[in-house]
Each structure stands twice: as C-alpha cells, then as structure tokens.
Design a protein around this motif. Sequence first.
Motif, PDB file in Angstrom:
ATOM      1  N   TYR A  12      14.341  -1.321  -9.606  1.00 52.82           N
ATOM      2  CA  TYR A  12      13.748  -1.122  -8.285  1.00 52.82           C
ATOM      3  C   TYR A  12      14.523  -0.139  -7.434  1.00 52.82           C
ATOM      4  N   ASP A  13      15.783   0.059  -7.733  1.00 51.06           N
ATOM      5  CA  ASP A  13      16.571   1.025  -6.973  1.00 51.06           C
ATOM      6  C   ASP A  13      16.246   2.468  -7.362  1.00 51.06           C
ATOM      7  N   SER A  14      15.478   2.652  -8.442  1.00 48.78           N
ATOM      8  CA  SER A  14      15.118   3.999  -8.892  1.00 48.78           C
ATOM      9  C   SER A  14      13.738   4.441  -8.395  1.00 48.78           C
ATOM     10  N   LEU A  15      13.085   3.617  -7.571  1.00 46.82           N
ATOM     11  CA  LEU A  15      11.780   3.989  -7.028  1.00 46.82           C
ATOM     12  C   LEU A  15      11.908   5.236  -6.160  1.00 46.82           C
ATOM     13  N   ASN A  16      10.977   6.181  -6.358  1.00 43.75           N
ATOM     14  CA  ASN A  16      10.917   7.349  -5.482  1.00 43.75           C
ATOM     15  C   ASN A  16       9.451   7.613  -5.133  1.00 43.75           C
ATOM     16  N   ASP A  17       9.215   8.577  -4.276  1.00 45.39           N
ATOM     17  CA  ASP A  17       7.870   8.744  -3.707  1.00 45.39           C
ATOM     18  C   ASP A  17       6.934   9.598  -4.551  1.00 45.39           C
ATOM     19  N   LYS A  18       7.356  10.052  -5.709  1.00 47.74           N
ATOM     20  CA  LYS A  18       6.517  10.982  -6.469  1.00 47.74           C
ATOM     21  C   LYS A  18       5.141  10.388  -6.780  1.00 47.74           C
ATOM     22  N   ILE A  19       5.109   9.172  -7.288  1.00 50.32           N
ATOM     23  CA  ILE A  19       3.824   8.578  -7.650  1.00 50.32           C
ATOM     24  C   ILE A  19       3.001   8.247  -6.400  1.00 50.32           C
ATOM     25  N   LEU A  20       3.672   7.893  -5.299  1.00 51.59           N
ATOM     26  CA  LEU A  20       2.944   7.619  -4.054  1.00 51.59           C
ATOM     27  C   LEU A  20       2.352   8.912  -3.485  1.00 51.59           C
ATOM     28  N   ASN A  21       3.080  10.000  -3.577  1.00 50.68           N
ATOM     29  CA  ASN A  21       2.543  11.285  -3.121  1.00 50.68           C
ATOM     30  C   ASN A  21       1.288  11.661  -3.897  1.00 50.68           C
ATOM     31  N   LEU A  22       1.244  11.304  -5.172  1.00 50.46           N
ATOM     32  CA  LEU A  22       0.067  11.604  -5.985  1.00 50.46           C
ATOM     33  C   LEU A  22      -1.122  10.727  -5.613  1.00 50.46           C
ATOM     34  N   ILE A  23      -0.889   9.425  -5.473  1.00 51.28           N
ATOM     35  CA  ILE A  23      -2.008   8.525  -5.226  1.00 51.28           C
ATOM     36  C   ILE A  23      -2.560   8.689  -3.801  1.00 51.28           C
ATOM     37  N   PHE A  24      -1.697   9.082  -2.861  1.00 53.92           N
ATOM     38  CA  PHE A  24      -2.137   9.228  -1.463  1.00 53.92           C
ATOM     39  C   PHE A  24      -2.390  10.682  -1.064  1.00 53.92           C
ATOM     40  N   LYS A  25      -2.379  11.603  -2.017  1.00 53.55           N
ATOM     41  CA  LYS A  25      -2.366  13.025  -1.653  1.00 53.55           C
ATOM     42  C   LYS A  25      -3.610  13.478  -0.895  1.00 53.55           C
ATOM     43  N   ASP A  26      -4.763  12.888  -1.149  1.00 50.24           N
ATOM     44  CA  ASP A  26      -6.001  13.302  -0.478  1.00 50.24           C
ATOM     45  C   ASP A  26      -6.414  12.318   0.615  1.00 50.24           C
ATOM     46  N   ILE A  27      -5.482  11.488   1.060  1.00 53.94           N
ATOM     47  CA  ILE A  27      -5.819  10.419   1.998  1.00 53.94           C
ATOM     48  C   ILE A  27      -5.044  10.614   3.301  1.00 53.94           C
ATOM     49  N   ASN A  28      -5.774  10.580   4.404  1.00 61.31           N
ATOM     50  CA  ASN A  28      -5.150  10.610   5.724  1.00 61.31           C
ATOM     51  C   ASN A  28      -4.888   9.168   6.142  1.00 61.31           C
ATOM     52  N   LEU A  29      -3.692   8.689   5.922  1.00 63.93           N
ATOM     53  CA  LEU A  29      -3.376   7.280   6.161  1.00 63.93           C
ATOM     54  C   LEU A  29      -3.475   6.903   7.633  1.00 63.93           C
ATOM     55  N   LYS A  30      -3.339   7.879   8.516  1.00 65.08           N
ATOM     56  CA  LYS A  30      -3.373   7.574   9.947  1.00 65.08           C
ATOM     57  C   LYS A  30      -4.794   7.303  10.460  1.00 65.08           C
ATOM     58  N   LYS A  31      -5.797   7.552   9.620  1.00 62.27           N
ATOM     59  CA  LYS A  31      -7.180   7.365  10.096  1.00 62.27           C
ATOM     60  C   LYS A  31      -7.618   5.899  10.054  1.00 62.27           C
ATOM     61  N   TYR A  32      -6.882   5.050   9.336  1.00 67.14           N
ATOM     62  CA  TYR A  32      -7.317   3.664   9.161  1.00 67.14           C
ATOM     63  C   TYR A  32      -6.925   2.813  10.363  1.00 67.14           C
ATOM     64  N   ASN A  33      -7.823   1.908  10.712  1.00 62.95           N
ATOM     65  CA  ASN A  33      -7.570   0.996  11.826  1.00 62.95           C
ATOM     66  C   ASN A  33      -6.763  -0.225  11.405  1.00 62.95           C
ATOM     67  N   LYS A  34      -6.953  -0.656  10.155  1.00 63.29           N
ATOM     68  CA  LYS A  34      -6.216  -1.822   9.669  1.00 63.29           C
ATOM     69  C   LYS A  34      -5.955  -1.650   8.184  1.00 63.29           C
ATOM     70  N   ILE A  35      -4.685  -1.686   7.809  1.00 60.22           N
ATOM     71  CA  ILE A  35      -4.295  -1.563   6.407  1.00 60.22           C
ATOM     72  C   ILE A  35      -3.723  -2.904   5.957  1.00 60.22           C
ATOM     73  N   LEU A  36      -4.375  -3.503   4.981  1.00 61.36           N
ATOM     74  CA  LEU A  36      -3.880  -4.758   4.406  1.00 61.36           C
ATOM     75  C   LEU A  36      -3.097  -4.452   3.137  1.00 61.36           C
TER      76      LEU A  36
END
Length: 248
Positions: A12-36
């Motif tokens: 778990y100490d080796s987690l980095n953002d590369k895979i998150l950048n890929l999965i969220f690359k086309d998503i504007n996270l600030k547009k959501y009103n509620k994130i569960l």
Amino acid sequence: MINIYYKEIGDYDSLNDKILNLIFKDINLKKYNKILIKPNVLGPYPPDRCATTHPKFLEWIIKYLLNEGVDRNKIIVGDSSGYSTKKSFEVSKIEEVCRKYNINCKPFEKDEVVKVKILDTKVIIPKTVLESDLIINLPKLKTHILMKYTGAIKNLYGCIPGGLKPKLHGQYPKEYNFAELLVELYKVIGRNREMITIMDGIYGMEGNGPSNGNSINSKIVIASKDALAVDIFASYYIKYNPLDIITN
C-alpha cells in the motif's frame, strides 16, 4: 469500448496516482454534487485480516479527490456492515482515515431509506446512495464461500442496511438466485448515476472467504467505469473461469 486499467502493486505504500489519472482522465470531478465512496467494510476486522478495503487504499482515493479540487463536504464514505457498522468502521481504520480528512463517514443504518422492488422483494436503499451522482466503488478482491468470488457487483450488497442483508440471504439461499438478486440490485444502484470501480487487490483473501479465508498478496489494482469488467478481469486473474462466477 470498455477500458480496464490495472497495475501490479506489491504494498500500500507503493500506491501512486498513475492508474487514477487514467480512470479519471475524462471526468470533471468538481461537477458532482455528491460523491459516495463505497468501501468493503464487511465487519469489525482489522486491516491485516484482509477482509475489508485497506484504510491506506481509501486514503489514496480521498487524497486524490481533494487534490483535484473536490469539496470535502461533497464526499461521503458509506457502508453497512453485517455487524455494528460503527464498530466495523472503527476496527477497520476506515473511520480514522475519514476523521483525518474531515470526511463524512456514514453507517447506512443511520440514513433515510427508499423502498424499491427487486425481483419479488421490497428492498430498502439508503437515500445517500440514490442521491449520489457518482459512486466510487472500492471492493476487496476475495473468494466467497457461496458465490466463489466477491468483487465489484457483490460489494454493492453493502448498500442494503443492516438486518435486511441476512434476511435476503435466507430468502435467496442458492448461488444462482442470490446472484440474480445482486445483479438486479447493481442495475438499480447504477441507474442514472456514474460509477467507477477501483478494486483493492494488493492484499486479498483466498479460501473460506469473505471473512475466514487466508490473506494473500495478490499485488493488483484494477479499475474501470464498468463494474462487470472489473469482476471478469479479477476472477480471471485469480484463475477462475469468469463464466463460473454467476454474477458475471
């Protein structure tokens, strides 16, 4: 085309953002009103038991959202354990992470609910789930004594509050019937909202899962906008025929 992203990660100490950048690359996270954020908080198990989503995995997701400019007040971490959810949040260290980042940590038993009909059964679903316009599903990679495997689709069963879950297990005791319930629940929860699945398979469980098996360093993180795609990939990764997993 359905994209699946995966990365071999040993701890778990080796987690980095590369895979998150890929999965969220086309998503504007600030547009959501509620994130569960829906982790797997099966019960009051410490992280080294490997029965629940690891707190460092959850922290990784929360830090990413905050760094992307998401208002912390729009983020909720929610689940319903088969035991005391409050105790389960505490022992699994999920609550500790939420306190650290001032994130609302909600046991679904404390939420208002909406009744929906699934198959021939009335099921209650927390309003928080149905009011969320983005669900980030964080299943744990584990075997399961009834279903063979438990992952993305099965993790959403935790959206059903408390005491109803064992009743439904009793009503749908056979593998095929319970799988049918899980799939229909997944369709209801996934309707009219976006869902992203990021599976914690760094340490998983094999044998008598989902709670009494043996921990295993599976060394994998799997992400997709399609929960089924994650389950097919993950079940293949742990050497099941994906078509033997009935929810698939």
